[in-house]
Design a protein around this motif. Structure first.
Motif, short mmCIF file in Angstrom:
data_model
loop_
_atom_site.label_atom_id
_atom_site.label_comp_id
_atom_site.label_asym_id
_atom_site.label_seq_id
_atom_site.Cartn_x
_atom_site.Cartn_y
_atom_site.Cartn_z
N MET A 11 0.87 -1.18 0.00
CA MET A 11 0.00 0.00 0.00
C MET A 11 0.90 1.22 0.00
N LYS A 12 1.01 1.89 -1.16
CA LYS A 12 1.92 3.04 -1.27
C LYS A 12 1.32 4.26 -0.58
N PRO A 13 2.08 4.87 0.33
CA PRO A 13 1.59 6.10 0.94
C PRO A 13 1.90 7.31 0.06
N ALA A 14 1.27 8.43 0.35
CA ALA A 14 1.57 9.67 -0.36
C ALA A 14 2.98 10.13 -0.01
N GLY A 15 3.61 10.83 -0.96
CA GLY A 15 4.93 11.39 -0.72
C GLY A 15 6.08 10.50 -1.16
N PHE A 16 5.77 9.30 -1.63
CA PHE A 16 6.80 8.37 -2.10
C PHE A 16 6.66 8.16 -3.60
N ASP A 41 2.68 8.41 -9.32
CA ASP A 41 3.19 9.73 -8.93
C ASP A 41 3.27 9.82 -7.41
N PRO A 42 4.16 10.68 -6.88
CA PRO A 42 4.35 10.75 -5.43
C PRO A 42 3.07 10.98 -4.62
N GLN A 43 2.18 11.84 -5.12
CA GLN A 43 1.00 12.16 -4.32
C GLN A 43 -0.09 11.08 -4.40
N VAL A 44 0.07 10.13 -5.31
CA VAL A 44 -0.92 9.07 -5.50
C VAL A 44 -0.69 7.96 -4.50
N THR A 45 -1.76 7.46 -3.92
CA THR A 45 -1.68 6.36 -2.97
C THR A 45 -2.25 5.09 -3.60
N GLY A 46 -2.06 3.96 -2.92
CA GLY A 46 -2.74 2.75 -3.36
C GLY A 46 -1.84 1.59 -3.69
N VAL A 47 -2.36 0.69 -4.51
CA VAL A 47 -1.76 -0.61 -4.77
C VAL A 47 -0.49 -0.48 -5.62
N LEU A 48 0.61 -0.98 -5.08
CA LEU A 48 1.87 -1.03 -5.84
C LEU A 48 2.48 -2.42 -5.63
N PRO A 49 2.20 -3.37 -6.51
CA PRO A 49 2.80 -4.70 -6.36
C PRO A 49 4.30 -4.65 -6.64
N LEU A 50 5.07 -5.26 -5.76
CA LEU A 50 6.51 -5.37 -5.96
C LEU A 50 6.87 -6.83 -6.23
N CYS A 51 7.74 -7.04 -7.20
CA CYS A 51 8.20 -8.38 -7.54
C CYS A 51 9.53 -8.64 -6.84
N LEU A 52 9.57 -9.70 -6.05
CA LEU A 52 10.75 -10.02 -5.26
C LEU A 52 11.47 -11.23 -5.85
N GLY A 53 12.80 -11.15 -5.88
CA GLY A 53 13.60 -12.27 -6.36
C GLY A 53 13.32 -12.56 -7.83
#
Length: 307
Positions: A11-16, A41-53
């Motif tokens: 869950m991406k917070p704002a500012g990142f 974009d930094p101000q947008v929040t929400g779902v950001l799937p990260l792929c690991l390995g």
């Protein structure tokens, strides 16, 4: 140190920025091989799937899936970035008057395949330079329009009585859709300037916001050794690809990267179709494709190891 493999729903917070999130998770998990599935974009929040390995090899397939957003736009104000973080370039001092019926009629025009001109404040490259870099230098260049698909566009809220009315939407769209630009174009169709004021991504790569973890939760789960239980397995993350089983006698050949006869798998996929391949025990072997010319089943990305 544990090396994770799978899709981590963040869950991406704002500012990142998306890159900030990757850097943050690299620090928490003490691993380098992490990739994201689409810029926010930094101000947008929400779902950001990260792929690991090794799951980073699946990014291209995850990006193909539709994305869902909750957005709010303001009528009567335009900015250089198409959202309220930018510099105001136009403001209707007398305000805007629209009604619900006008809004609904205009929204109907944005269903299906539409054409968008990417905003100057975007990460697209032109002549080797990011558009936002040019924009910051005060340079505006001509951008080619591109087609995107709006699968669903639902009106979720209206605030019409204020000087600058607000329209809230739920948007299900194809990759490459700029919601900021959609908001501006909706305003233009209503005959007034507009800007996006709020954006949250609620679904990406088939993952909903309810399934996502905060930085704090990820830190805690990693510390107590249970984070792997919350990762989405690589093959489940690409569930939109058809599942095909290979015969026992040909499973080893498949893992060695050999091309197989279509008779070695069931069901037989269409030519050029990308598939998930499994052995008879249900073990995920990797991503394969039926070749257009020969019809053979060829490896694209092998995941399992020969035992």
């Amino acid at each position: 140190m544990m090396e994770y493999e799978g899709i981590l729903p963040v869950m991406k917070p704002a500012g990142f920025t998306s890159h900030d999130v990757v850097a943050k998770i690299r620090g928490i998990l003490k691993m380098k091989r992490i990739g994201h599935t689409g810029t926010l974009d930094p101000q947008v929040t929400g779902v950001l799937p990260l792929c690991l390995g090794r799951a980073t090899r699946m990014v291209e397939y995850l990006q193909e899936l539709p994305k869902e957003y909750e957005a709010t736009l303001v009528l009567g104000i335009a900015t250089d970035t198409e959202d309220l973080t930018g510099t105001v370039t136009e403001r209707l001092e007398e305000g805007v008057q629209v009604n619900r019926e006008q809004v609904l009629r205009v929204l109907e025009r944005f269903h299906g395949t539409i054409s968008q001109i990417p905003p100057m404040y975007s990460a697209l490259k032109q002549d080797g330079k990011r558009l936002y870099e040019l924009a910051r230098e005060g340079i505006t260049v001509e951008r080619k329009a591109r087609e995107v698909t709006i699968h669903e566009l639902e009106l979720t809220g209206l605030k019409l009585e204020q000087t600058y009315p607000e329209i809230s939407l739920r948007v299900l769209c194809s990759k490459g859709t700029y919601i900021r630009t959609l908001c501006v174009d909706i305003g233009q169709a209503l005959g007034v300037p507009a800007s996006m004021s709020v954006l949250k991504r609620t679904v990406s790569a088939g993952i909903s916001a309810e399934s996502c973890l905060t930085f704090e939760e990820i830190t805690r789960l990693a510390a107590d050794g249970t984070l792997q239980d919350y990762l989405i397995p690589v093959d489940k993350a690409v569930h939109h690809l058809s599942a095909v089983q290979v015969s026992d006698e040909k499973a080893k050949a498949a893992l060695q990267g050999q091309r197989l006869s279509p008779s070695a798998v069931h069901p037989v996929p269409e030519r050029q179709q990308i598939i998930r391949l499994y052995d008879s025990g249900g073990r995920f072997l990797g991503i394969y494709k039926r070749e257009a010319d020969s019809g053979a089943i060829a490896p694209v990305k092998v995941f399992a190891q020969n035992e």
